[in-house]
Enzyme design. Sequence first.
Site, PDB file in Angstrom:
ATOM      1  N   CYS A 111       7.460   6.852  24.749  1.00  0.00           N
ATOM      2  CA  CYS A 111       7.769   6.908  26.190  1.00  0.00           C
ATOM      3  C   CYS A 111       6.522   6.776  27.067  1.00  0.00           C
ATOM      4  O   CYS A 111       6.628   6.772  28.285  1.00  0.00           O
ATOM      5  CB  CYS A 111       8.578   8.140  26.548  1.00  0.00           C
ATOM      6  SG  CYS A 111       7.643   9.644  26.449  1.00  0.00           S
ATOM      7  N   LYS A 142       1.118  12.748  27.538  1.00  0.00           N
ATOM      8  CA  LYS A 142       0.761  12.072  26.282  1.00  0.00           C
ATOM      9  C   LYS A 142      -0.255  10.948  26.532  1.00  0.00           C
ATOM     10  O   LYS A 142      -1.115  10.696  25.681  1.00  0.00           O
ATOM     11  CB  LYS A 142       2.021  11.558  25.576  1.00  0.00           C
ATOM     12  CG  LYS A 142       2.869  12.686  24.993  1.00  0.00           C
ATOM     13  CD  LYS A 142       2.101  13.428  23.912  1.00  0.00           C
ATOM     14  CE  LYS A 142       2.897  14.522  23.233  1.00  0.00           C
ATOM     15  NZ  LYS A 142       2.097  15.264  22.234  1.00  0.00           N
TER      16      LYS A 142
HETATM   17  O1  GFB Z   1      17.239  10.818  22.376  1.00  0.00           O
HETATM   18  P1  GFB Z   1      17.304  10.836  23.868  1.00  0.00           P
HETATM   19  O2  GFB Z   1      17.616  12.141  24.479  1.00  0.00           O
HETATM   20  O3  GFB Z   1      15.945  10.350  24.446  1.00  0.00           O
HETATM   21  O4  GFB Z   1      18.438   9.807  24.357  1.00  0.00           O
HETATM   22  P2  GFB Z   1      15.227   9.065  25.083  1.00  0.00           P
HETATM   23  C1  GFB Z   1      18.522   8.507  23.887  1.00  0.00           C
HETATM   24  C2  GFB Z   1      19.748   7.818  24.464  1.00  0.00           C
HETATM   25  O5  GFB Z   1      20.917   8.395  23.871  1.00  0.00           O
HETATM   26  C3  GFB Z   1      19.905   7.939  25.984  1.00  0.00           C
HETATM   27  C4  GFB Z   1      21.870   8.682  24.893  1.00  0.00           C
HETATM   28  O6  GFB Z   1      20.376   6.716  26.496  1.00  0.00           O
HETATM   29  C5  GFB Z   1      20.995   9.019  26.102  1.00  0.00           C
HETATM   30  O7  GFB Z   1      21.731   8.932  27.302  1.00  0.00           O
HETATM   31  N1  GFB Z   1      22.771   9.749  24.449  1.00  0.00           N
HETATM   32  C6  GFB Z   1      24.110   9.603  24.223  1.00  0.00           C
HETATM   33  C7  GFB Z   1      22.456  11.037  24.231  1.00  0.00           C
HETATM   34  N2  GFB Z   1      24.667  10.767  23.903  1.00  0.00           N
HETATM   35  C8  GFB Z   1      23.650  11.694  23.889  1.00  0.00           C
HETATM   36  C9  GFB Z   1      23.631  13.090  23.630  1.00  0.00           C
HETATM   37  O8  GFB Z   1      24.636  13.744  23.343  1.00  0.00           O
HETATM   38  N3  GFB Z   1      22.393  13.699  23.696  1.00  0.00           N
HETATM   39  C10 GFB Z   1      21.253  13.006  24.006  1.00  0.00           C
HETATM   40  N4  GFB Z   1      20.076  13.658  24.033  1.00  0.00           N
HETATM   41  N5  GFB Z   1      21.268  11.682  24.304  1.00  0.00           N
HETATM   42  C11 GFB Z   1      13.276  10.731  24.993  1.00  0.00           C
HETATM   43  C12 GFB Z   1      12.282  11.295  25.973  1.00  0.00           C
HETATM   44  O9  GFB Z   1      13.958   9.748  25.681  1.00  0.00           O
HETATM   45  O10 GFB Z   1      12.627  10.123  23.895  1.00  0.00           O
HETATM   46  C13 GFB Z   1      11.302  12.142  25.300  1.00  0.00           C
HETATM   47  O11 GFB Z   1      12.984  11.944  27.001  1.00  0.00           O
HETATM   48  C14 GFB Z   1      10.688  11.484  24.076  1.00  0.00           C
HETATM   49  O12 GFB Z   1      10.285  12.461  26.210  1.00  0.00           O
HETATM   50  C15 GFB Z   1      11.755  10.902  23.182  1.00  0.00           C
HETATM   51  O13 GFB Z   1       9.805  10.476  24.473  1.00  0.00           O
HETATM   52  C16 GFB Z   1      11.162  10.093  22.035  1.00  0.00           C
HETATM   53  O14 GFB Z   1      14.884   8.078  24.030  1.00  0.00           O
HETATM   54  O15 GFB Z   1      15.982   8.503  26.227  1.00  0.00           O
END
Ligand code: GFB
Length: 327
Positions: A111, A142
């Site tokens: 990110c 980071k």
């Molecule tokens: O894994 P995630 O929370 O992080 O979400 P990011 C990835 C995608 O999955 C997003 C979708 O488009 C979310 O909207 N998603 C669908 C969900 N259902 C769900 C759910 O139930 N829970 C979650 N959490 N997501 C993170 C950063 O971003 O990536 C951190 O915020 C870090 O800082 C990490 O860099 C590697 O990939 O969007």
Amino acid sequence: MFDLRGRRVWVAGHKGMVGAALVRRLGTEACEILTVDRATVDLRRQAEVEDWMAAARPDVVFMAAATVGGILANDRHPASFLYDNLAIEMNITEAARRVGVAKYVFLGSSCIYPKMAPQPLTEDSLLTGPLEPTNQWYAVAKIAGIKLCQAYRRQHGCDFISAMPTNLYGPGDNYDLETSHVVPALIAKIHAAKERGTDTVTLWGSGQPRREFLHVDDLADALVFLARTYSGEEHVNVGTGTDVRIVELAETIARVVGWTGRFVFDTSKPDGTPRKLMDVSRLTALGWTARIGLEEGLADAYRDYLDHLRRGGVRQVRYTDGAQAGP
Ligand code: GFB
């Protein structure tokens, strides 16, 4: 070639998913592993870190300590993600210089790259455009960590390197639905749907963003590889080189769990970056590639979730508004 044999190796953040994987991986090396828990040293407090490092005298440090979380946790706890991570990395980097650490491996995240950077993300797209708003706080911290390593290398001649892992998953993940990343969240939701006989599961956002997922044991192996073979100012991406849509990820998890319902979408929740795929050619050229396929890795992660439930299902993360330095 940097030799780990006989070295005192500190895994900072050994209770987190990445740190625990590093401890497992380093267990196969002829080195001495050092750890310290949060009750003894709060990594956000400079004096505590410096005193502990002066006494423990590590030769090598893997900096896997961080306040981390999924898209919503990042969005809701901006101060914790920025302050904790800046403090932890500043304290450890400076203390590593003071005690003469021979190799320091700093961990960042995909990110750090601009929201609309060309895909796949090459290392040199850093700081070429605006960040994704939901996780800009974590990203800025980071990016500062990478710059600290570069600055200490230039000014003090320290052998400090940075690795940028893509989205991670695997044993020891955080399954709390509010704060977790997508893989553990979907494992927990789909498993619950199977147990309850529910025929729909809600995904956040549109399901259309693309993400790359790396099993944490592959990451640990790559970090040990980089500690041994890499010494340079530029950070190195760590990933598989392949990505999937979130809805495809959900379908794969449903297959692994053995649930056959359908997905609905909560578009009040953020999508985040539309795509985050690492260009891993620098790492490949050095001689490392990921080995664990997504479906095989997800089966392993699901086994961990079932173990987690058998142990009572408590593995929670609190943020500094409820205060603690990362996993
Ligand atoms: O894994 P995630 O929370 O992080 O979400 P990011 C990835 C995608 O999955 C997003 C979708 O488009 C979310 O909207 N998603 C669908 C969900 N259902 C769900 C759910 O139930 N829970 C979650 N959490 N997501 C993170 C950063 O971003 O990536 C951190 O915020 C870090 O800082 C990490 O860099 C590697 O990939 O969007």
